[in-house]
Each structure stands twice: as C-alpha cells, then as structure tokens.
Design an enzyme around this catalytic site. Structure first.
Site, PDB file in Angstrom:
ATOM      1  N   THR A  53       0.959  -1.046  -0.094  1.00 27.81           N
ATOM      2  CA  THR A  53       0.163   0.300   0.163  1.00 27.81           C
ATOM      3  C   THR A  53       1.080   1.116  -0.065  1.00 27.81           C
ATOM      4  O   THR A  53       1.915   1.203   0.662  1.00 27.81           O
ATOM      5  CB  THR A  53      -0.864   0.045   1.389  1.00 27.81           C
ATOM      6  OG1 THR A  53      -0.147   0.242   2.334  1.00 27.81           O
ATOM      7  CG2 THR A  53      -1.725  -1.261   1.262  1.00 27.81           C
ATOM      8  N   LYS A 101      20.478  -3.291 -22.128  1.00 28.92           N
ATOM      9  CA  LYS A 101      19.131  -3.106 -21.920  1.00 28.92           C
ATOM     10  C   LYS A 101      17.998  -3.998 -22.620  1.00 28.92           C
ATOM     11  O   LYS A 101      18.380  -4.526 -23.405  1.00 28.92           O
ATOM     12  CB  LYS A 101      18.691  -1.782 -22.514  1.00 28.92           C
ATOM     13  CG  LYS A 101      19.328  -0.486 -21.875  1.00 28.92           C
ATOM     14  CD  LYS A 101      19.008  -0.424 -20.533  1.00 28.92           C
ATOM     15  CE  LYS A 101      17.535   0.132 -20.145  1.00 28.92           C
ATOM     16  NZ  LYS A 101      17.195   1.468 -21.056  1.00 28.92           N
ATOM     17  N   GLU A 161       4.883  -0.310 -21.193  1.00 32.39           N
ATOM     18  CA  GLU A 161       5.048   1.200 -21.265  1.00 32.39           C
ATOM     19  C   GLU A 161       4.207   2.032 -22.093  1.00 32.39           C
ATOM     20  O   GLU A 161       3.239   2.769 -22.131  1.00 32.39           O
ATOM     21  CB  GLU A 161       6.237   1.892 -21.690  1.00 32.39           C
ATOM     22  CG  GLU A 161       7.562   1.550 -20.711  1.00 32.39           C
ATOM     23  CD  GLU A 161       8.708   1.823 -21.237  1.00 32.39           C
ATOM     24  OE1 GLU A 161       9.303   2.954 -20.755  1.00 32.39           O
ATOM     25  OE2 GLU A 161       9.304   1.046 -21.909  1.00 32.39           O
TER      26      GLU A 161
END
Ligand code: ARG
Length: 465
Positions: free
Chosen positions: A159, A287, A294
């Site tokens: 949370t 990468k 996205e």
C-alpha cells in the site's frame, strides 16, 4: 467545382461541391470499415420496402443481387471508389444504382443517411464489443494459468507502494483478472443497451410511406426498435458507453503495465521479460525494455482522449442529427483498435515472462511485514487491537532503531513469546490470511474455483451474445 449531379442532393443545387468542402467533410477514409454493416442494413431496408409493397419482388431481387456484388467487390478489394463518394453510404448506393438501374435508385426510399449511419454504427459496436470481450477473456485465461502455476509463491503486497503484508502471487494476479471480469460484464452490458434499431427514423421524423421499422429491426437481429425518431438519429450514448467500457479496459491494462515496468526493473527484479516481448536499446547493449507495458500505459492516455473528445462533441448538440456526429467514428475506431492490440500484446507478455519467485519471497520475508499478525496474536489473547498495535509498533521501532532482531524481541516479550515469533518465520505470514477473498493459500484455492466458474460463465455469455 464538380457537377452537382454527382451528389445525393443534386436536385436542389445549381453547382457542385467545392474541392475544399469535399476534402473537409469526406468520411470515406475511416467509415469504409462500416461496409459490412451498411450492406446488412441496406438488405434489411430493401426487404422491408418489399414487404410493404414499395418495391416489387423483382426490384427487391435486383437490389439484393446488386448488394451481393457490391459486398463481393468491397470484400475482394476491387470496388472502384469515385471522387464523389463522400462516405461509405454514398459509395454503396451509387454502385447499387449503377448495377440495378432504376430499382437501385429506390434503395434510399424512406431512409436517410441519419438513420442509416446510426444503424451501421450500432451493428459495428455489437460485433466489435464482443471481439474486445473475447480478447479480454483470452488475457484472463493467461492470468488464470499463471495464477494456477504460481502455487504457493508469494510476494509483498503494497500500500502506498510500501511493503504491507505478504500475499500469494496467485492472489495478486487474480486481482487483475477480477477487474477484467468487470470489463467483460461492462462490455456486454453496453452492448445489450445499444441493441436497438434506429432504422426507419428517417432524417428525423419518420416517414409518410408505410414503413415497418419493428419488422426491419427484427430482420437485422436487433433486440428492439427505437421509440422516438428524433432520439433515434441523435443518440450517440451508445458510442460514449462503448468508449467508456473500452477506456476502462485500457486503464486496467495501463495499471498492469505500470506494474510490469516496476517488476522488471533491477530494483524489484520480480519478473524477467521474454525476448519476444521486450525490446533492446539502440545504444545501451545491456538493456531489455518493457515496451509493451509502457505503451499499454501510454496509449491509455490517447484512449482517454478518444472518450473525452467524443463527450465534448456531443455536449450542446441540438437534437437531432448534426454533422458534428460524424466525429463519433474515429475516436471509437481508434480506441477499439488500440485496446485490442494492447490486450493481445499484454496477454503474450504475461504468458511468456518468468516469475522470479525467489526474489519475491526475499522481499516479502522481512519480519516487519508480519507486524499485523503479531498484533492479531495479541488480539486473540484478549488485548484490544489499538493496544496491540502500539505494543507491536514499539517493538518494530526498537528493531529498526537499534538493529535488534524483531524475532528476539518478540520471543522475549511477556505477552508474545516463541509462539508469536513462529508467526514471523519466512513463509508463515501469508498462510495466516484465511478469510474469504483473502491472500492465503486456502482462501486463494477457493477464489480460484470461483474465478474459473466466472470465466466459464463469461465465455458462454460472450459466445451466446
Ligand atoms: N458521413 C455521415 C456521418 O458519418 C453520414 C450522415 C450524413 N448525413 C447528413 N445529413 N449529411 O455522420
């Protein structure tokens, strides 16, 4: 200026439309995709004209044959559009008239493009909302498969993006799946409400000819027929509702995407993306980027724009048809297309990613994540929860400030002791969540049963719709 005789309204006009008018008002580039619906609507309209005797049987046959040919040409890509085809309705009518002569020239009897386009778009929505729902079901199945395969793996529940309590990975995955179940319900619900035929409303007021809109509605497979011709041609609530249902899917996918972005980072390291569902960097050799996740996040913004754009178009429109309403289609088509692409890519991404359950467990095993279980241990012995909260909070503070082991502090505490300390052993806290809908193994097993049943019911609802 072109010849006025090229237009549907040439009788009233001395000269034809200006180039700039055509360029600005044309909708053919985007409403072409309505052609199956335009042909279905035209068939039903022509059969209706035949039933009430406005067209003779031979004329009906001639127009239906011409519509078959137009359909074949449009499907096969051989349909030759001409410059004056401002929209798909104009193009189909022109070609039918070329093919069927004077019978073809009767196809638009008692009909306006206003009731025609509303009919086409409702038919399109009926089909496409089901297709979206089918794609949602496919993603839900992937989430269910991954939840079943996750077994007793657990991770921190968060949370405020702060570790809160451990939850089963299956529980977490199903949380998304239940949100998607509401989407299926919402798509079907929007579809049920839009299942009303506007055909026969004419331009706005109905007709002096003896049309029978209810029988045409039935012929087209609509569940109902319009009650008010003005409302029938000006209503785009169904576009707004369809767009909202689809936009909420986009928002769910966006939230799932955000999670994958976090989880695939080195900082979390909870998942490893499959090569087929991630991209590399043109410059940085190390990468592996979560581009699907996205874009699911990014495109949600665009889809929200589709919805709000449509709402802005509708606001303040006088009843009944206004050309503004032509602006209903592009946002709807765009949103549905983008969300369907996102659903399929997201399903593939989830089906192929690797769950790094050891990393998840490590993150969830901090003894502080079990603080609530310690407080509830005290509650079971009769301590008021607020006091229990304070006792455990003080122990956590000491362990954080002094670097003392929480387990040792708990063991030494007169009201807690070794039984309580056992509760904060790695893997134990998640098993404590036993209540209905909770995050522990027994509750999740029952939840999985409920979800399987829901998915199978929803699959039948979509198939039978
Ligand atoms: N292309 C128009 C649309 O999409 C069709 C209806 C045109 N009606 C009219 N009266 N100009 O809304």
């Amino acid at each position: 200026m072109s010849e006025p005789s090229n237009t549907l309204w040439h009788g009233r006009f001395e000269s034809g439309p200006a180039e700039d008018l055509l360029a600005y008002t044309v909708s053919l580039p985007f409403d072409q995709r309505l052609f199956p619906d335009d042909i279905a609507g035209s068939r039903a309209h022509v059969r209706g004209l035949g039933r009430v005797g406005i067209l003779g049987p031979d004329e009906v046959t001639a127009v239906l044959d011409a519509l078959d040919q137009v359909e074949a040409e449009l499907t096969g890509g051989s349909f030759a559009f001409v410059e004056s085809d401002e929209d798909i309705h104009t193009a189909v009518e022109r070609r039918v008239t070329e093919l069927a002569g004077s019978a073809g020239a009767k196809i638009h009897t008692g009909r306006s493009r206003n009731d025609q386009v509303a009919t086409d778009l409702r038919l399109w929505c009926k089909r496409e909302l089901l297709a979206v729902a089918g794609d949602v079901l496919a993603l839900q199945q992937v989430l269910l498969d991954r939840a079943e395969a996750a077994g007793d793996a657990y991770l921190p529940g968060y949370t405020h993006l702060q570790r809160a309590q451990p939850v089963l990975l299956a529980h977490h995955l199903l949380a998304h799946a239940w949100a998607l179940a509401r989407d299926v319900d919402r798509l079907l619900d929007a579809r049920r409400r839009l299942d009303v035929s506007p055909l026969g409303a004419g331009a706005l007021a109905g007709s002096s000819l003896p049309l029978d809109p209810p029988s045409v509605a039935e012929d087209l497979g609509f569940a109902g027929v319009f009650d008010n011709s003005l409302d029938a041609v000006s209503d785009r609530d169904f576009v707004a509702e369809s767009l909202f249902a689809v936009t909420l899917v986009a928002i769910h996918l966006s939230r799932m995407g955000e999670e994958i972005v976090l989880w695939s980072s080195d900082e979390f390291g909870f998942v490893r993306l499959d090569d087929g569902y991630s991209t590399g960097s043109s410059m940085l050799p190390q990468k592996k980027n979560p581009d699907i996740a996205e874009l699911a996040r990014g495109k949600a913004g665009r889809v929200i724009g589709d919805l709000t754009g449509l709402l802005a178009t509708l606001k303040g429109l006088p009843i009944a048809y206004n050309r503004d309403l032509q602006e209903d289609k592009e946002p709807l088509f765009d949103a549905v297309e983008q969300v369907r692409l996102a659903l399929r890519a997201t399903a593939g991404q989830y089906a192929t990613l690797t769950m790094r359950t050891e990393r998840m467990a490590e993150a969830a095993d901090a003894p502080t994540a079990a603080a609530t279980d310690l407080a509830e241990f005290l509650v079971r012995a009769g301590t008021p929860f607020r006091d229990a909260h304070a006792i455990v909070g003080a122990l956590v503070r000491r362990s954080v400030d002094d670097g003392a082991s929480l387990a040792e502090l708990v063991t030494a505490h007169p009201d807690l002791g070794p039984d309580a300390a056992a509760l904060i052993e790695p893997g134990v806290p998640v098993t404590m969540r036993t209540t209905h809908g909770g995050a522990g193994p027994a509750a999740v097993a029952a939840q999985l049963d409920r979800f399987r049943a829901r998915l199978s019911t929803d699959r039948s609802r979509v198939q039978e719709a």
